[in-house]
Design a protein around this motif. Structure first.
Motif, mmCIF file in Angstrom:
data_model
loop_
_atom_site.group_PDB
_atom_site.id
_atom_site.type_symbol
_atom_site.label_atom_id
_atom_site.label_comp_id
_atom_site.label_asym_id
_atom_site.label_seq_id
_atom_site.Cartn_x
_atom_site.Cartn_y
_atom_site.Cartn_z
ATOM 1 N N PHE A 9 37.628 18.112 -27.494
ATOM 2 C CA PHE A 9 38.374 17.930 -26.473
ATOM 3 C C PHE A 9 39.912 18.766 -26.645
ATOM 4 N N ILE A 10 40.142 19.769 -25.854
ATOM 5 C CA ILE A 10 41.712 20.055 -25.563
ATOM 6 C C ILE A 10 42.066 19.284 -24.372
ATOM 7 N N GLY A 11 43.029 18.456 -24.760
ATOM 8 C CA GLY A 11 43.649 17.480 -23.421
ATOM 9 C C GLY A 11 42.988 16.252 -23.909
ATOM 10 N N GLY A 12 43.646 14.909 -24.139
ATOM 11 C CA GLY A 12 42.991 13.917 -24.322
ATOM 12 C C GLY A 12 43.641 12.514 -23.503
ATOM 13 N N GLY A 13 43.695 13.277 -22.056
ATOM 14 C CA GLY A 13 44.159 12.133 -21.171
ATOM 15 C C GLY A 13 43.146 11.245 -20.545
ATOM 16 N N ASN A 14 43.344 11.253 -19.225
ATOM 17 C CA ASN A 14 42.497 10.029 -18.601
ATOM 18 C C ASN A 14 41.102 10.645 -18.463
ATOM 19 N N MET A 15 40.781 11.950 -18.279
ATOM 20 C CA MET A 15 39.372 12.321 -17.846
ATOM 21 C C MET A 15 38.482 12.216 -19.407
ATOM 22 N N ALA A 16 39.409 12.840 -20.253
ATOM 23 C CA ALA A 16 38.903 12.987 -21.793
ATOM 24 C C ALA A 16 38.416 11.549 -22.260
ATOM 25 N N ILE A 36 42.374 17.312 -29.309
ATOM 26 C CA ILE A 36 43.519 17.821 -29.515
ATOM 27 C C ILE A 36 44.510 17.715 -28.152
ATOM 28 N N ASP A 37 45.664 17.053 -28.468
ATOM 29 C CA ASP A 37 46.756 16.721 -27.379
ATOM 30 C C ASP A 37 48.184 16.891 -27.864
ATOM 31 N N LYS A 38 49.029 17.147 -27.117
ATOM 32 C CA LYS A 38 50.304 17.228 -27.701
ATOM 33 C C LYS A 38 50.922 15.884 -27.802
ATOM 34 N N LEU A 70 37.255 21.866 -21.984
ATOM 35 C CA LEU A 70 38.933 22.153 -21.538
ATOM 36 C C LEU A 70 39.259 20.984 -20.334
ATOM 37 N N SER A 71 39.829 19.898 -21.064
ATOM 38 C CA SER A 71 40.486 18.789 -20.314
ATOM 39 C C SER A 71 41.928 18.637 -20.138
ATOM 40 N N VAL A 72 42.510 19.737 -19.835
ATOM 41 C CA VAL A 72 44.229 19.629 -19.589
ATOM 42 C C VAL A 72 44.312 19.937 -18.048
ATOM 43 N N LYS A 73 45.285 19.653 -17.751
ATOM 44 C CA LYS A 73 45.362 19.831 -15.995
ATOM 45 C C LYS A 73 45.173 21.293 -15.557
ATOM 46 N N PRO A 74 44.406 21.729 -14.377
ATOM 47 C CA PRO A 74 44.552 23.071 -14.330
ATOM 48 C C PRO A 74 45.570 24.076 -14.509
ATOM 49 N N ALA A 79 47.428 28.705 -20.605
ATOM 50 C CA ALA A 79 47.968 28.638 -21.703
ATOM 51 C C ALA A 79 46.870 28.123 -23.124
ATOM 52 N N VAL A 80 46.273 27.168 -22.605
ATOM 53 C CA VAL A 80 45.230 26.760 -23.748
ATOM 54 C C VAL A 80 44.298 27.917 -24.149
ATOM 55 N N VAL A 81 43.853 28.522 -23.136
ATOM 56 C CA VAL A 81 42.540 29.228 -23.311
ATOM 57 C C VAL A 81 42.972 30.544 -24.216
ATOM 58 N N SER A 95 34.456 23.476 -19.111
ATOM 59 C CA SER A 95 35.693 23.026 -18.123
ATOM 60 C C SER A 95 35.569 21.883 -17.195
ATOM 61 N N ILE A 96 36.542 20.937 -17.386
ATOM 62 C CA ILE A 96 36.382 20.001 -16.237
ATOM 63 C C ILE A 96 37.603 20.278 -15.302
ATOM 64 N N ALA A 97 38.347 21.298 -15.387
ATOM 65 C CA ALA A 97 39.528 21.539 -14.512
ATOM 66 C C ALA A 97 39.252 21.990 -13.068
ATOM 67 N N THR A 118 32.485 22.441 -14.594
ATOM 68 C CA THR A 118 32.074 21.023 -13.978
ATOM 69 C C THR A 118 33.311 20.531 -12.982
ATOM 70 N N MET A 119 32.769 19.735 -12.058
ATOM 71 C CA MET A 119 33.676 18.912 -11.313
ATOM 72 C C MET A 119 33.233 17.465 -11.247
ATOM 73 N N PRO A 120 33.875 16.909 -12.000
ATOM 74 C CA PRO A 120 33.603 15.116 -11.858
ATOM 75 C C PRO A 120 34.273 14.611 -10.760
ATOM 76 N N ASN A 121 34.350 13.081 -10.669
ATOM 77 C CA ASN A 121 35.176 12.592 -9.891
ATOM 78 C C ASN A 121 35.768 11.308 -10.464
ATOM 79 N N THR A 122 36.689 10.819 -9.814
ATOM 80 C CA THR A 122 37.256 9.544 -10.787
ATOM 81 C C THR A 122 36.747 8.355 -11.029
ATOM 82 N N PRO A 123 35.368 7.976 -10.326
ATOM 83 C CA PRO A 123 34.525 6.633 -10.801
ATOM 84 C C PRO A 123 33.926 7.168 -12.219
HETATM 85 N N1 NAP Z 1 41.449 12.519 -13.398
HETATM 86 C C1 NAP Z 1 40.454 12.699 -12.650
HETATM 87 O O1 NAP Z 1 39.808 11.869 -11.955
HETATM 88 C C2 NAP Z 1 39.649 14.172 -12.627
HETATM 89 C C3 NAP Z 1 38.693 14.202 -11.770
HETATM 90 C C4 NAP Z 1 37.989 15.598 -11.569
HETATM 91 C C5 NAP Z 1 38.557 16.556 -12.384
HETATM 92 N N2 NAP Z 1 39.492 16.405 -13.404
HETATM 93 C C6 NAP Z 1 40.068 17.361 -14.061
HETATM 94 O O2 NAP Z 1 40.126 16.892 -15.444
HETATM 95 C C7 NAP Z 1 41.331 17.802 -16.098
HETATM 96 C C8 NAP Z 1 42.266 16.638 -16.949
HETATM 97 O O3 NAP Z 1 42.706 15.602 -15.844
HETATM 98 P P1 NAP Z 1 43.401 14.123 -16.633
HETATM 99 O O4 NAP Z 1 43.615 13.405 -15.318
HETATM 100 O O5 NAP Z 1 42.489 13.751 -17.564
HETATM 101 O O6 NAP Z 1 44.734 14.877 -16.897
HETATM 102 P P2 NAP Z 1 45.819 14.161 -17.923
HETATM 103 O O7 NAP Z 1 45.653 12.737 -18.006
HETATM 104 O O8 NAP Z 1 47.352 14.710 -17.525
HETATM 105 O O9 NAP Z 1 45.350 14.614 -19.412
HETATM 106 C C9 NAP Z 1 45.615 16.020 -19.884
HETATM 107 C C10 NAP Z 1 46.178 15.806 -21.294
HETATM 108 O O10 NAP Z 1 46.427 17.283 -21.644
HETATM 109 C C11 NAP Z 1 47.457 17.400 -22.527
HETATM 110 N N3 NAP Z 1 47.827 18.697 -22.705
HETATM 111 C C12 NAP Z 1 48.599 19.556 -21.785
HETATM 112 N N4 NAP Z 1 48.743 20.801 -22.361
HETATM 113 C C13 NAP Z 1 48.111 20.668 -23.507
HETATM 114 C C14 NAP Z 1 47.962 21.586 -24.578
HETATM 115 N N5 NAP Z 1 48.298 22.964 -24.725
HETATM 116 N N6 NAP Z 1 47.384 21.357 -25.539
HETATM 117 C C15 NAP Z 1 46.726 19.997 -25.787
HETATM 118 N N7 NAP Z 1 46.939 19.088 -24.993
HETATM 119 C C16 NAP Z 1 47.327 19.528 -24.013
HETATM 120 C C17 NAP Z 1 48.529 16.422 -21.636
HETATM 121 O O11 NAP Z 1 49.609 16.201 -22.108
HETATM 122 P P3 NAP Z 1 50.983 16.066 -21.174
HETATM 123 O O12 NAP Z 1 50.817 14.947 -20.345
HETATM 124 O O13 NAP Z 1 52.157 15.846 -22.528
HETATM 125 O O14 NAP Z 1 51.220 17.611 -20.725
HETATM 126 C C18 NAP Z 1 47.641 15.415 -21.190
HETATM 127 O O15 NAP Z 1 47.932 14.143 -22.064
HETATM 128 C C19 NAP Z 1 42.252 18.178 -15.147
HETATM 129 O O16 NAP Z 1 41.830 19.488 -15.255
HETATM 130 C C20 NAP Z 1 41.639 17.792 -13.873
HETATM 131 O O17 NAP Z 1 41.717 18.988 -12.758
HETATM 132 C C21 NAP Z 1 40.248 15.110 -13.291
#
Ligand code: NAP
Length: 275
Positions: A9-16, A36-38, A70-74, A79-81, A95-97, A118-123
């Motif tokens: 996973f590149i991006g370890g936030g909510n969705m990851a 992988i996350d910052k 790919l699970s960073v913000k859009p 930059a990630v790719v 990609s889930i972006a 892909t396009m997931p949703n918050t549930p």
């Molecule tokens: N949340 C949802 O319900 C939902 C629904 C549908 C689709 N999505 C998609 O899912 C994706 C992730 O959403 P999320 O809500 O999980 O976002 P998030 O919580 O902000 O997670 C993204 C993580 O990636 C880290 N990051 C940023 N740049 C990076 C890099 N270059 N290398 C490694 N890690 C990096 C971020 O760190 P920083 O915070 O320090 O930047 C953050 O911890 C988005 O593209 C969104 O469109 C989300």
């Protein structure tokens, strides 16, 4: 059933985190998942909870993955790719972006084609999501199945053959939870106006939504029949539905969803143009 699928996973936030929670120890062992996350704090939490390995930046180890999510913000995808591109050989890029088109990903990845968008949703955060899925034509059946299994860890999946239908998925299920919350808010307001406490109004609205949804999912009857069954002519529900029809509620909902799809298309164009 576990296998040896290696997922990064590149991006370890909510969705990851939601996806890893559904996958680790189920589809594959936690040790086969690399994140992988910052942010070191997010990584530590994921390591402790799921036994994943973690790193602060993309390096050559990612080449050993079967799937790279790919699970960073859009806005962070470009930059990630750019960093990822030199490490790709045959891995599936998933990609889930929201809003990032496969043609743009392929361009930024210098022609790389093994991409599922892909396009997931918050549930999904509670394992009850629904995800729209689209594969570039050169993606193999095995890779499609891997992508499907990963998203099924957090709910249902639906595949579309035409990528533009992901704008419609965004408008229906991506933004959809907000429409449901909006309707619940209106019911809460009505309940409080009629004398319930906020807590009682919320309880009545939420139980009605989840009960009606479950009834519809378990019933073989069309939704319209279920509605007609509680709408006796001249009765209370009849008065409510007649009031909504006079107010143009159904047309307004259809127009709202069409507006969301149009906005999704615009945002996709914008992301592609800006980068
Ligand atoms: N949340 C949802 O319900 C939902 C629904 C549908 C689709 N999505 C998609 O899912 C994706 C992730 O959403 P999320 O809500 O999980 O976002 P998030 O919580 O902000 O997670 C993204 C993580 O990636 C880290 N990051 C940023 N740049 C990076 C890099 N270059 N290398 C490694 N890690 C990096 C971020 O760190 P920083 O915070 O320090 O930047 C953050 O911890 C988005 O593209 C969104 O469109 C989300």
């Amino acid at each position: 059933m576990q296998n040896n699928l290696k997922i990064s996973f590149i991006g370890g936030g909510n969705m990851a985190t939601a996806l890893i929670g559904g996958l680790a120890g189920k589809l594959t062992a936690g040790g086969n998942i690399h994140v992988i996350d910052k942010n070191p704090d997010s990584l530590q939490g994921l390591q402790q909870t799921f036994g994943v390995s973690a790193g602060g930046r993309i390096d050559s180890a990612i080449a050993r993955s079967d799937v790279i999510v790919l699970s960073v913000k859009p806005q962070q995808i470009r930059a990630v790719v750019a960093e990822l591109s030199p490490h790709l050989s045959s891995q599936l890029v998933l990609s889930i972006a929201a809003g990032i088109r496969t043609s743009d990903l392929t361009r930024w990845l210098r022609g790389y084609q093994a991409i599922v968008r892909t396009m997931p949703n918050t549930p999904a955060l509670i394992g009850k999501g629904i995800t729209g899925m689209f594969a570039v034509s050169s993606v193999s059946d095995g890779q499609r199945n891997m992508a499907d299994a990963i998203l099924r860890a957090v709910g249902a999946t639906i595949w579309v053959d035409d990528e533009s239908m992901l704008d419609a998925v965004t408008a229906m299920s991506g933004s959809g939870p907000a429409y449901v919350f909006y309707f619940i808010e209106a019911m809460q307001l009505a309940g409080q106006k009629m004398g319930f406490t906020a807590g009682q109004a919320t309880q009545l609205a939420l139980a009605t939504f989840s009960g009606a949804t479950e009834l519809a999912m378990k019933s073989a009857d069309p939704i319209s029949i279920l509605r007609e069954r509680v709408t006796s002519p001249g009765g209370t529900t009849f008065a409510a539905i007649a009031s909504m029809e006079r107010g143009g509620v159904k047309d307004a909902i259809v127009a709202a969803i069409e507006a969301a799809a149009a906005r999704s298309e615009e945002l996709g164009e914008q992301f592609g143009r800006e980068s």
